[in-house]
Design an enzyme around this catalytic site. Structure first.
Site, short mmCIF file in Angstrom:
data_model
loop_
_atom_site.label_atom_id
_atom_site.label_comp_id
_atom_site.label_asym_id
_atom_site.label_seq_id
_atom_site.Cartn_x
_atom_site.Cartn_y
_atom_site.Cartn_z
CG ASP A 174 -1.94 1.37 1.03
OD1 ASP A 174 -1.56 2.61 0.27
OD2 ASP A 174 -3.00 0.61 1.81
CG HIS A 175 1.38 4.09 -3.49
ND1 HIS A 175 0.17 3.52 -3.58
CD2 HIS A 175 1.22 5.09 -3.40
CE1 HIS A 175 -0.29 4.45 -4.68
NE2 HIS A 175 0.03 5.79 -3.42
CG HIS A 237 -4.77 4.52 -1.15
ND1 HIS A 237 -3.58 3.03 -0.72
CD2 HIS A 237 -5.12 4.04 -2.50
CE1 HIS A 237 -3.26 2.73 -2.09
NE2 HIS A 237 -4.19 3.67 -3.45
#
Ligand code: BG6
Length: 485
Positions: A174-175, A237
């Site tokens: 999950d950047h 996110h």
């Protein structure tokens, strides 16, 4: 510090992710000396030799520095393979062992799944018999998002992984967790007496999370139409941000303790009520203009699609800390501006004192703590102050921490820090299964509610901040979005 002795085995080495992100970022790590004794084995279905692949990848290896590209390419190997064919795995594993011997890598392997999600499961299923997992050496696995499409599929994928890997060997990407200001949320809250002391329903009126994008589908019509904004951005996110904002103090900063605090917070979310669901959540689809098509006119999007390109919602917690404090979120494609930010809106002062001042409007503005994440990073607080003419009061934004441009994500540099964490075996910036599970359970309940109530998909103007119903979400209780470009 040089980190040596690792082989990256990349499934899907000719696609966008590998060519645009992974290989340039590996070159960056090589250039800075983080990767010294290492090898990369690319597995893909194109008919390449090692040298063909090296030529193929060379044009993608651009950096701001002048790295030793020939030196880097000596560490890159290629094996043609069809990931759905069991026999191809044995040949690939044999090559992997040969490379391991050549570089004396001690059997350490990182398996990176840079392939379509439907291939995750067949690849995992083929690993045990392939010889790839043979000891000694550590084995790690990296899974790009989406981690499942709903709770049951995510759970099945996770169980499959758990048969072969421990939680600390699994890196689910999950950047957002690599973004500097996201990593700063815990310190902002728990490292400052001023903030954590008032981080509750006595002082906070509502919390707003905005992830707006100007881009559209970016050649991902098939994926996007299947997932929609809720599963593309909210389940991962937005829920990560909300859990960091809402959680109680973790016992320690160890990952297990932080995960526990995040999961406990998410479990306190009230499940959407069927009577209220269409008041509390707003779905939208963008319209087009003379240059840009509307969502329903995009290539490969069915004219009847009900996929949402915008979603806004109000979340409420069953907890004393957040009693009566709505957490609002919104995200969408083709909006007015690209921004990722959090606005924590404090209760406005009830004191009437200043109303007597002849120039003052009938109430003072609330204080708002803004956490800017992307494209600018910073912290600011909206405060009421006397204007310079000394006659009126106004609100001003006090900068609490430097505003500066973010590094930019989904860039080779961002992948450098992800890869660097993976090489170090540091799972801190990767969501753990329990966080993913509880987020999916909420999203599944929400989507089940939508299935039953068939909500309107509101059209919104390209370049706006979504349908006006998303404003009504707040205005019906006298609130408003703090960020209104
Ligand atoms: C990805 C989504 O996870 O995040 C994309 O799949 C989205 O649809 C992207 O564009 C946004 O990331 P960022 O870092 O630009 O906010």
């Amino acid at each position: 510090m040089a980190t040596s002795n690792v082989q990256l085995v990349i499934f899907g080495g000719t696609g966008d992710l590998t060519t645009r992100m992974l290989m340039p970022s590996l070159l960056g790590l090589f250039d800075t000396g983080k990767l010294a004794n290492f090898a990369v084995l690319i597995l893909s279905n194109r008919n390449f030799t090692d040298d063909d692949y090296r030529e193929f990848i060379r044009p993608f290896l651009r950096r701001s520095t002048k790295p030793d590209i020939p030196g880097f390419l000596q560490h890159i190997f290629y094996q043609t393979m069809d990931v759905t064919k069991a026999t191809d795995y044995t040949a690939a594993a044999t090559k992997s062992h040969e490379i391991d011997k050549k570089f004396d890598l001690g059997g350490n392997r990182i398996f990176y799944f840079a392939v379509a999600p439907r291939l995750f499961s067949p690849i995992i299923a083929s690993l045990p018999d392939s010889g790839f997992l043979a000891r000694p050496g550590y084995k790690r696995v990296v899974i790009e998002k989406p981690f499942g499409q709903d709770y049951p599929s995510a759970k099945a994928l996770n169980e499959q992984l758990n048969h072969l890997f421990h939680e600390d060997q699994i890196f689910r990407i999950d950047h957002y967790l690599e973004k500097r200001m996201v990593q700063n949320i815990m310190l902002t809250r728990f490292g400052n007496g001023l903030t954590e002391g008032i981080w509750n329903s006595h002082f906070i009126d509502n919390v707003q999370v905005t992830l707006s994008e100007t881009v559209g589908l970016e050649n991902r019509a098939g994926y996007y139409d299947q997932m929609g904004a809720t599963r593309d951005m909210v389940q991962n996110h937005i829920f990560q941000l909300i859990s960091l904002l809402a959680m109680d103090q973790p016992i320690s900063l160890r990952q297990g303790d932080v995960t526990e605090a995040k999961v406990a917070a998410l479990r306190m979310l009230k499940t959407p009520d069927l009577q209220l669901i269409n008041q509390q959540f707003v779905l939208g689809q963008y319209l087009g203009n003379q240059q840009e098509p509307a969502y329903l006119d995009e290539e490969r999007i069915p004219k009847t699609s009900r996929t949402e390109t915008f979603v806004a919602g109000e979340l409420n917690f069953n907890s004393y800390r957040w009693d009566g404090v709505p957490f609002y979120f919104r995200t969408g494609k083709r909006l007015a501006t690209k921004t990722t930010r959090i606005d924590v809106v404090f209760k406005a002062p009830q004191l009437k004192l200043f109303e007597e001042h002849h120039q003052v409007i009938d109430h003072l503005a609330p204080n708002i703590l803004t956490i800017l994440i992307d494209p600018d990073e910073g912290l600011s607080m909206q405060l009421n102050t006397r204007d310079s003419d000394e006659e009126t009061f106004g609100s001003t934004n006090a900068i609490l921490a430097n505003t500066q441009p973010a590094t930019g994500f989904e860039t080779p540099e961002a992948y450098e820090s992800l890869l660097s964490d993976i090489i170090d075996g540091n799972t801190e910036n990767f969501p753990q299964w329990r966080e993913i599970a509880v987020a999916w359970q909420f999203i599944d309940a929400l989507r089940a509610g939508w299935q039953k109530t068939s909500p309107i998909i509101h059209q919104y103007l390209l370049g706006s901040m979504g349908p006006e119903q998303a404003d009504k979400l707040l205005t019906r209780t006298g609130r408003y979005w703090a960020f209104d470009p």
